[in-house]
Design a protein around this motif. Structure first.
Motif: not given
Length: 139
Positions: A39-40, A42, A44-46, A52, A117
């Protein structure tokens, strides 16, 4: 009530509080680390699979470091992969960058259909640094 000795990596406390779990808990000489994804900041998925997987290991290593530990103290690994038939070879090109030298930890790899995700997740159990330094290389 059980008192948990929780370990938080720098800068990620809000993510864990929002999702209501501990990144890692120390107990009886062991460190139990929750599954880490790529996860980044924030959350969200790389999108790139190789990036990732690297980010998942970086997130894992940040928790180990916050506990005063490292991957050298890891004794058990569980990885989860979405569609392992098509992703395993790509994922396993990255793993040796982080795995270290033999003897390796135990491994359980699980194919799953959904990871919120993400395509890869890794969770580990490590000896706490204090316990690892007193075992003289014995399990």
């Amino acid at each position: 009530m059980l008192s948990r000795d929780v370990v938080f990596p720098a800068g990620r406390r809000a993510l864990y509080e929002r999702n209501r779990y501990s990144p890692a808990v120390r107990s009886n000489g062991f460190l139990f680390v929750s599954g880490q994804v790529g996860s980044r900041e924030d959350g969200s998925p790389e999108p790139d699979l190789v990036a990732q997987v690297r980010l998942a290991f970086d997130n894992l290593n940040a928790i180990l470091e916050a506990a005063g530990s490292s991957f050298d103290n890891v004794i058990d690994v569980t990885v989860f992969m979405v569609d392992p038939k098509s992703t395993f070879e790509t994922i396993w090109t990255v793993v040796p960058e982080y795995w270290g030298d033999a003897p390796y930890p135990t491994l359980t790899a699980v194919g799953v259909t959904w990871l919120y995700g993400f395509d890869f997740e890794i969770k580990v159990i490590a000896k706490s640094p204090e316990a690892a330094s007193t075992d003289n290389g014995n399990p």
